[in-house]
Design an enzyme around this catalytic site. Structure first.
Site, mmCIF file in Angstrom:
data_model
loop_
_atom_site.group_PDB
_atom_site.id
_atom_site.type_symbol
_atom_site.label_atom_id
_atom_site.label_comp_id
_atom_site.label_asym_id
_atom_site.label_seq_id
_atom_site.Cartn_x
_atom_site.Cartn_y
_atom_site.Cartn_z
ATOM 1 N N ASP A 13 12.898 -3.463 2.828
ATOM 2 C CA ASP A 13 11.702 -3.529 3.688
ATOM 3 C C ASP A 13 11.212 -2.141 4.105
ATOM 4 O O ASP A 13 10.639 -1.971 5.178
ATOM 5 C CB ASP A 13 11.974 -4.370 4.958
ATOM 6 N N LYS A 18 3.962 -0.495 -1.445
ATOM 7 C CA LYS A 18 2.817 0.417 -1.343
ATOM 8 C C LYS A 18 3.043 1.669 -2.177
ATOM 9 O O LYS A 18 2.151 2.139 -2.882
ATOM 10 C CB LYS A 18 2.576 0.809 0.113
ATOM 11 N N GLY A 40 10.545 -9.322 -1.172
ATOM 12 C CA GLY A 40 9.089 -9.390 -1.291
ATOM 13 C C GLY A 40 8.419 -8.040 -1.168
ATOM 14 O O GLY A 40 8.894 -7.153 -0.462
ATOM 15 N N HIS A 41 7.337 -7.873 -1.890
ATOM 16 C CA HIS A 41 6.479 -6.695 -1.762
ATOM 17 C C HIS A 41 5.127 -7.150 -1.234
ATOM 18 O O HIS A 41 4.566 -8.133 -1.729
ATOM 19 C CB HIS A 41 6.241 -6.023 -3.124
ATOM 20 N N THR A 42 4.601 -6.452 -0.265
ATOM 21 C CA THR A 42 3.244 -6.703 0.213
ATOM 22 C C THR A 42 2.382 -5.505 -0.152
ATOM 23 O O THR A 42 2.685 -4.379 0.229
ATOM 24 C CB THR A 42 3.219 -6.916 1.738
ATOM 25 N N GLN A 225 14.844 -4.538 -2.672
ATOM 26 C CA GLN A 225 15.811 -4.441 -1.570
ATOM 27 C C GLN A 225 16.120 -2.984 -1.235
ATOM 28 O O GLN A 225 15.244 -2.127 -1.304
ATOM 29 C CB GLN A 225 17.059 -5.254 -1.914
ATOM 30 N N SER A 414 3.919 8.372 4.285
ATOM 31 C CA SER A 414 2.987 7.249 4.381
ATOM 32 C C SER A 414 2.658 6.987 5.845
ATOM 33 O O SER A 414 3.558 6.886 6.680
ATOM 34 C CB SER A 414 3.600 6.001 3.748
#
Length: 431
Positions: A13, A18, A40-42, A225, A414
């Site tokens: 996480d 990104k 998961g990737h957002t 992960q 970032s």
């Protein structure tokens, strides 16, 4: 041409999606090398949000080849569903833009059932906190040489033999857990039905990638992960079931270790963890709650609230060493805006002794207490900053101190989920 591995350097996480998307614009191939659809990737692109679990982040970039390597365990039904969702958002996915390694093991419904049954049966303190999606049992079958792999879908007789071998193991196990035996014929029928939808993407990925390398194409290896969940170097047993560190990139797709030119570790400016396990710098106070709220710390896959804490330099220094990290991408710096005082964990106290690394034994890890160094915070916003000149002086001091403590330079910074809000210090793709 340089090839880059992206790995999470904490418990996942960290904002890998990104960064991978930001880098993928200049890569020719984006390859997933481990994990399953438990991570998961957002991605936020032009205001549109994409949530990916099984697909490599590169699929949302036109003209790129995305690869699912043999180090991944793949739920074929989930993958097809995810492809349909992403297509519905206007993304073109075809055998020209997506390849799956023929030797990729499949996650079957029996794996998820076993995963969930074990977690339910586990007593307090022994639960791992899995997502219940069958990733661990699928890796067990891979090591036990009883997996159904992508290539097996092409021949019904072979497929049936593979299923029978798997059930010789699973049925007695299910009986011990009080689960009904597997309906063998129904499982085979499910696999036969899904087979053509998966086989059209199947390819000898090792061969394709080695040809791409010889042609001078840039490859971006995408990890899932984080290194602290690595089966060998993570907080065992509260880990995932695969190797997460950068060395897995080579074996997870079928290229030699010489194919890796740069390792980029993704590091959040604070620390989070989902599920059970030790977390020395965890905060159970208002500061921890504030980090979680400001950072929107809820899992992409499970929606579970993430545990939050101050930046742990001890852990990140350790993962930078085990993954051979050349530079880090420091993410979510903006979440720290407004804190009057910030803390960084610089060591542990264990039974009266100071430790400069996280010990291996689980009981020792659980007894580690953080030793903090305090730094002044900043009141000005860092959100959306795109150059060092946009950052408050104390934010720059914080970043520099992080570099010193982890023995690794910051390559990227970032400052928001938008891919453009990135400060480039060192180009990972530079030859």
């Amino acid at each position: 041409m340089a090839n880059v591995v992206v790995v999470g350097a904490q418990w996942g996480d960290e904002g890998k999606g990104k960064i991978v998307d930001w880098l993928s614009e200049r890569a020719d191939v984006i390859a997933r090398f481990q994990g399953g659809h438990n991570a998961g990737h957002t991605l936020v692109i032009d205001g549109k949000v994409y949530k990916l679990n099984a697909l490599p982040s590169g699929v949302v970039r036109g003209g790129k080849l995305s690869v699912i390597g043999n180090g991944v365990v793949l739920d074929p039904w989930h993958l097809i569903k995810e492809i349909d969702i992403i297509r519905g958002q206007g993304v073109d996915i075809s055998p020209e833009t997506l390849m799956i390694a023929e030797n990729t093991p499949l996650i079957l419904p029996i794996h998820g059932e076993l995963d969930r049954a074990r977690e339910e049966a586990a007593s307090k303190g022994t639960k791992i906190g899995t997502t219940g999606r069958g990733i661990g049992p699928a890796y067990e079958d891979k090591v036990g040489r009883r997996s159904v792999r992508v290539a097996d879908l092409a021949d019904t007789a072979t497929l049936e033999a593979r299923v029978d071998r798997a059930l010789q193991h699973h049925d007695p196990l299910r009986k011990g857990l009080g689960i009904e035996p597997v309906d063998r014929d129904a499982l085979v029928a499910q696999l036969v039905e899904i087979a053509p939808h998966i086989l059209k993407y199947a390819a000898p990925v090792w061969k394709v990638l080695n040809e791409k390398r010889r042609a001078g194409k840039r490859i971006l290896f995408e990890g899932a992960q984080g290194a602290l969940l690595d089966i060998d170097f993570g907080t065992y047993p509260f880990v995932t079931s695969s190797n997460v560190i950068a060395g897995q990139a080579a074996t997870g797709v079928g290229v030699g270790p010489g194919a890796i030119n740069y390792v980029l570790g993704i590091v959040k400016a604070y620390t989070t963890r989902v599920g059970e396990g030790p977390f020395p710098a965890e905060l159970d106070d208002a500061d921890g709650q504030r980090l979680g709220e400001r950072g929107h710390e809820f899992g992409t896959v499970t929606g579970r609230k993430r545990r939050c804490g101050w930046f742990d330099a001890v852990l990140v220094r350790q993962t930078c060493a085990t993954s051979g990290v050349n530079g880090i991408a420091l993410t979510k710096l903006d979440v720290l805006d407004g804190f009057e005082t910030l803390k960084i964990c610089v060591g542990y106290e264990l039974d009266g002794k100071r430790m400069d690394y996280l010990p291996t034994a689980a009981d020792h890890q659980a007894r580690c207490r953080p030793i903090y160094e305090e730094m002044p915070g900043w009141s000005d916003s860092t959100e959306g900053a795109r150059s060092w000149a946009d950052l408050p002086a104390n934010a720059i001091k914080y970043v520099r101190r992080v570099e010193e403590l982890i023995d690794c330079p910051v390559a990227l910074l970032s400052t928001s989920p938008e891919r453009e809000d990135t400060i480039l210090v060192t180009d990972p793709f530079a030859d």
